[in-house]
Design a protein around this motif. Structure first.
Motif, PDB file in Angstrom:
ATOM      1  N   VAL A  71       7.548  11.617  12.389  1.00  0.00           N
ATOM      2  CA  VAL A  71       7.872  11.077  11.068  1.00  0.00           C
ATOM      3  C   VAL A  71       8.108   9.574  11.175  1.00  0.00           C
ATOM      4  O   VAL A  71       8.993   9.128  11.911  1.00  0.00           O
ATOM      5  N   ASN A  72       7.320   8.784  10.438  1.00  0.00           N
ATOM      6  CA  ASN A  72       7.516   7.336  10.416  1.00  0.00           C
ATOM      7  C   ASN A  72       8.523   6.994   9.322  1.00  0.00           C
ATOM      8  O   ASN A  72       8.263   7.198   8.128  1.00  0.00           O
ATOM      9  N   LEU A  73       9.687   6.486   9.740  1.00  0.00           N
ATOM     10  CA  LEU A  73      10.780   6.241   8.798  1.00  0.00           C
ATOM     11  C   LEU A  73      10.492   5.076   7.854  1.00  0.00           C
ATOM     12  O   LEU A  73      11.023   5.032   6.735  1.00  0.00           O
ATOM     13  N   ILE A  74       9.653   4.120   8.293  1.00  0.00           N
ATOM     14  CA  ILE A  74       9.287   3.002   7.416  1.00  0.00           C
ATOM     15  C   ILE A  74       8.471   3.520   6.231  1.00  0.00           C
ATOM     16  O   ILE A  74       8.735   3.187   5.075  1.00  0.00           O
ATOM     17  N   GLY A  75       7.473   4.344   6.543  1.00  0.00           N
ATOM     18  CA  GLY A  75       6.673   4.934   5.476  1.00  0.00           C
ATOM     19  C   GLY A  75       7.519   5.791   4.550  1.00  0.00           C
ATOM     20  O   GLY A  75       7.382   5.726   3.324  1.00  0.00           O
ATOM     21  N   PHE A  76       8.421   6.582   5.125  1.00  0.00           N
ATOM     22  CA  PHE A  76       9.296   7.429   4.322  1.00  0.00           C
ATOM     23  C   PHE A  76      10.171   6.593   3.385  1.00  0.00           C
ATOM     24  O   PHE A  76      10.304   6.905   2.195  1.00  0.00           O
ATOM     25  N   ALA A  77      10.754   5.517   3.913  1.00  0.00           N
ATOM     26  CA  ALA A  77      11.672   4.692   3.123  1.00  0.00           C
ATOM     27  C   ALA A  77      10.970   4.017   1.942  1.00  0.00           C
ATOM     28  O   ALA A  77      11.581   3.801   0.890  1.00  0.00           O
ATOM     29  N   LEU A  78       9.689   3.692   2.106  1.00  0.00           N
ATOM     30  CA  LEU A  78       8.969   3.007   1.027  1.00  0.00           C
ATOM     31  C   LEU A  78       8.351   3.980   0.022  1.00  0.00           C
ATOM     32  O   LEU A  78       8.290   3.694  -1.177  1.00  0.00           O
ATOM     33  N   ILE A  79       7.898   5.121   0.493  1.00  0.00           N
ATOM     34  CA  ILE A  79       7.178   6.054  -0.375  1.00  0.00           C
ATOM     35  C   ILE A  79       8.117   6.982  -1.136  1.00  0.00           C
ATOM     36  O   ILE A  79       7.942   7.207  -2.340  1.00  0.00           O
ATOM     37  N   ALA A  80       9.122   7.540  -0.456  1.00  0.00           N
ATOM     38  CA  ALA A  80       9.960   8.577  -1.060  1.00  0.00           C
ATOM     39  C   ALA A  80      10.637   8.154  -2.375  1.00  0.00           C
ATOM     40  O   ALA A  80      10.566   8.894  -3.371  1.00  0.00           O
ATOM     41  N   PRO A  81      11.307   6.984  -2.444  1.00  0.00           N
ATOM     42  CA  PRO A  81      11.978   6.637  -3.703  1.00  0.00           C
ATOM     43  C   PRO A  81      11.004   6.481  -4.868  1.00  0.00           C
ATOM     44  O   PRO A  81      11.321   6.840  -5.996  1.00  0.00           O
ATOM     45  N   THR A  82       9.816   5.944  -4.569  1.00  0.00           N
ATOM     46  CA  THR A  82       8.832   5.737  -5.631  1.00  0.00           C
ATOM     47  C   THR A  82       8.328   7.057  -6.183  1.00  0.00           C
ATOM     48  O   THR A  82       8.159   7.216  -7.400  1.00  0.00           O
ATOM     49  N   THR A  83       8.092   8.026  -5.312  1.00  0.00           N
ATOM     50  CA  THR A  83       7.615   9.326  -5.782  1.00  0.00           C
ATOM     51  C   THR A  83       8.677  10.032  -6.623  1.00  0.00           C
ATOM     52  O   THR A  83       8.356  10.669  -7.633  1.00  0.00           O
ATOM     53  N   VAL A  84       9.937   9.911  -6.206  1.00  0.00           N
ATOM     54  CA  VAL A  84      11.020  10.556  -6.954  1.00  0.00           C
ATOM     55  C   VAL A  84      11.127   9.971  -8.364  1.00  0.00           C
ATOM     56  O   VAL A  84      11.297  10.696  -9.353  1.00  0.00           O
ATOM     57  N   LEU A  85      11.002   8.652  -8.486  1.00  0.00           N
ATOM     58  CA  LEU A  85      11.118   7.990  -9.785  1.00  0.00           C
ATOM     59  C   LEU A  85      10.006   8.396 -10.745  1.00  0.00           C
ATOM     60  O   LEU A  85      10.226   8.510 -11.957  1.00  0.00           O
ATOM     61  N   LEU A  86       8.808   8.618 -10.223  1.00  0.00           N
ATOM     62  CA  LEU A  86       7.652   8.843 -11.091  1.00  0.00           C
ATOM     63  C   LEU A  86       7.235  10.302 -11.245  1.00  0.00           C
ATOM     64  O   LEU A  86       6.389  10.617 -12.076  1.00  0.00           O
ATOM     65  N   ALA A  87       7.839  11.219 -10.474  1.00  0.00           N
ATOM     66  CA  ALA A  87       7.498  12.642 -10.623  1.00  0.00           C
ATOM     67  C   ALA A  87       7.789  13.174 -12.033  1.00  0.00           C
ATOM     68  O   ALA A  87       6.964  13.908 -12.596  1.00  0.00           O
ATOM     69  N   PRO A  88       8.932  12.834 -12.663  1.00  0.00           N
ATOM     70  CA  PRO A  88       9.175  13.328 -14.026  1.00  0.00           C
ATOM     71  C   PRO A  88       8.133  12.863 -15.036  1.00  0.00           C
ATOM     72  O   PRO A  88       7.809  13.590 -15.984  1.00  0.00           O
ATOM     73  N   ALA A  89       7.566  11.661 -14.839  1.00  0.00           N
ATOM     74  CA  ALA A  89       6.522  11.171 -15.744  1.00  0.00           C
ATOM     75  C   ALA A  89       5.281  12.044 -15.648  1.00  0.00           C
ATOM     76  O   ALA A  89       4.632  12.355 -16.654  1.00  0.00           O
ATOM     77  N   GLY A  90       4.950  12.460 -14.429  1.00  0.00           N
ATOM     78  CA  GLY A  90       3.807  13.346 -14.251  1.00  0.00           C
ATOM     79  C   GLY A  90       4.040  14.704 -14.878  1.00  0.00           C
ATOM     80  O   GLY A  90       3.133  15.299 -15.477  1.00  0.00           O
ATOM     81  N   ALA A  91       5.261  15.234 -14.756  1.00  0.00           N
ATOM     82  CA  ALA A  91       5.587  16.534 -15.355  1.00  0.00           C
ATOM     83  C   ALA A  91       5.462  16.481 -16.876  1.00  0.00           C
ATOM     84  O   ALA A  91       4.958  17.414 -17.511  1.00  0.00           O
ATOM     85  N   ALA A  92       5.915  15.382 -17.473  1.00  0.00           N
ATOM     86  CA  ALA A  92       5.800  15.228 -18.922  1.00  0.00           C
ATOM     87  C   ALA A  92       4.335  15.185 -19.348  1.00  0.00           C
ATOM     88  O   ALA A  92       3.939  15.791 -20.357  1.00  0.00           O
TER      89      ALA A  92
ATOM     90  N   ALA B 118       0.839  -1.203   0.000  1.00  0.00           N
ATOM     91  CA  ALA B 118       0.000   0.000   0.000  1.00  0.00           C
ATOM     92  C   ALA B 118       0.874   1.253   0.000  1.00  0.00           C
ATOM     93  O   ALA B 118       0.563   2.245  -0.677  1.00  0.00           O
ATOM     94  N   MET B 119       1.972   1.219   0.760  1.00  0.00           N
ATOM     95  CA  MET B 119       2.892   2.357   0.799  1.00  0.00           C
ATOM     96  C   MET B 119       3.531   2.592  -0.573  1.00  0.00           C
ATOM     97  O   MET B 119       3.658   3.732  -1.033  1.00  0.00           O
ATOM     98  N   LEU B 120       3.934   1.511  -1.244  1.00  0.00           N
ATOM     99  CA  LEU B 120       4.551   1.642  -2.557  1.00  0.00           C
ATOM    100  C   LEU B 120       3.567   2.183  -3.590  1.00  0.00           C
ATOM    101  O   LEU B 120       3.921   3.029  -4.421  1.00  0.00           O
ATOM    102  N   ALA B 121       2.323   1.687  -3.538  1.00  0.00           N
ATOM    103  CA  ALA B 121       1.292   2.174  -4.457  1.00  0.00           C
ATOM    104  C   ALA B 121       1.008   3.648  -4.207  1.00  0.00           C
ATOM    105  O   ALA B 121       0.842   4.442  -5.146  1.00  0.00           O
ATOM    106  N   THR B 122       0.984   4.025  -2.938  1.00  0.00           N
ATOM    107  CA  THR B 122       0.774   5.429  -2.576  1.00  0.00           C
ATOM    108  C   THR B 122       1.891   6.297  -3.142  1.00  0.00           C
ATOM    109  O   THR B 122       1.653   7.384  -3.683  1.00  0.00           O
ATOM    110  N   GLY B 123       3.127   5.818  -3.018  1.00  0.00           N
ATOM    111  CA  GLY B 123       4.261   6.561  -3.551  1.00  0.00           C
ATOM    112  C   GLY B 123       4.200   6.711  -5.059  1.00  0.00           C
ATOM    113  O   GLY B 123       4.539   7.767  -5.601  1.00  0.00           O
ATOM    114  N   ALA B 124       3.760   5.662  -5.751  1.00  0.00           N
ATOM    115  CA  ALA B 124       3.667   5.712  -7.210  1.00  0.00           C
ATOM    116  C   ALA B 124       2.651   6.753  -7.659  1.00  0.00           C
ATOM    117  O   ALA B 124       2.929   7.602  -8.520  1.00  0.00           O
TER     118      ALA B 124
END
Length: 269
Positions: free
Chosen positions: A218-239, A10-16
């Protein structure tokens, strides 16, 4: 174990989803991440009195890398107003610090209500056919306008969002093209999320109700799972944002915020 696996997925999907929306709308993804984290924390039995605090704080932490990725993508498309960022940054920063301090002293249900009300107001503004209707021909430079970036920082910090939700609405009302407003809002996300995160860390230290793996609120588990996914997919949203018309982008953003507002109102009441 199955519950932890489902929580991780769920955290990974949220990050995506949050990453795509960060680039698409110039937001930090928090408008998605906060309600998703609230639901996930409820499933693992986090105390309701601090559940929204943890969701908001963790969301702000994930917005730090996301806003960097999103603003860089928009900068490459020359849609960031750096002069405006320089003029407003200090007021956004002060508002973010004040908002984090105030939020730490409110009950979770109050934070949920704040989140829902502002999301609803912005959704109404974006969904109504108000194209071409503005409050000014350009962004004013008088001293009174400083209340706008201060409010953006304060309310965004309380909501756990990167400021794009409010910045885009404010800048379009000040006659800025929505694509430029979206790109500029992405950079404001960093100015809001960094001090907001530090504020929630400081005010939450030592709270015995915190879930496992937390640093302050700040929950570090949530941060560790969500943050990398959002960074990877933010450029796709900008495009994607640059393939849509101004009205299409406004309708999509407004419809999304309306759904989020309904969800959070039901959470608060």
């Amino acid at each position: 174990m199955n519950e932890l696996l489902l929580l991780a997925l769920a955290m990974l999907a949220t990050g995506a989803v949050g990453g795509v929306l960060a680039g698409l709308f110039g937001i930090g993804g928090g408008i998605v991440i906060v309600p998703a984290l609230d639901a996930a924390l409820s499933a693992v039995g986090t105390d309701p009195a601090i559940r929204m605090h943890v969701a908001v704080a963790t969301s702000l932490a994930t917005i730090i890398p996301t806003s960097i990725a999103s603003s860089r993508a928009h900068h490459r498309r020359q849609s960031v107003d750096h002069a405006l960022v320089r003029r407003w940054a200090v007021f956004v920063l002060l508002g973010a610090i004040a908002g984090a301090w105030l939020a730490s002293r409110l009950h979770s249900n109050v934070l949920a209500a704040v989140f829902a009300v502002f999301a609803l107001l912005i959704a109404i503004k974006l969904l109504l056919p108000l194209d071409g209707r503005t409050l000014a021909n350009d962004v004013p430079r008088n001293v009174f306008i400083t209340a706008v970036p201060f409010s953006i920082g304060g309310i965004s910090s309380m909501m756990g969002i990167g400021g794009g939700t409010l910045s885009v609405a404010a800048l379009t009302l000040l006659n800025q093209p929505i694509h430029r407003a979206v790109g500029t809002a992405a950079l404001f996300g960093l100015v809001i999320s960094l001090p907001g995160t530090l504020g929630f860390v400081a005010t939450g230290i030592g709270d015995p109700r915190l879930p496992v793996g937390s640093l302050g609120y700040v929950n570090l588990i949530g941060f560790a799972l969500i943050a990398p996914t959002t960074v990877l997919l933010a450029p796709a949203g900008a495009a994607l944002a640059h393939r849509l018309s101004q009205r299409q982008l406004s309708l999509m953003f407004g419809g999304f915020l309306l759904l989020v507002s309904i969800r959070m109102l039901s959470r608060a009441f």
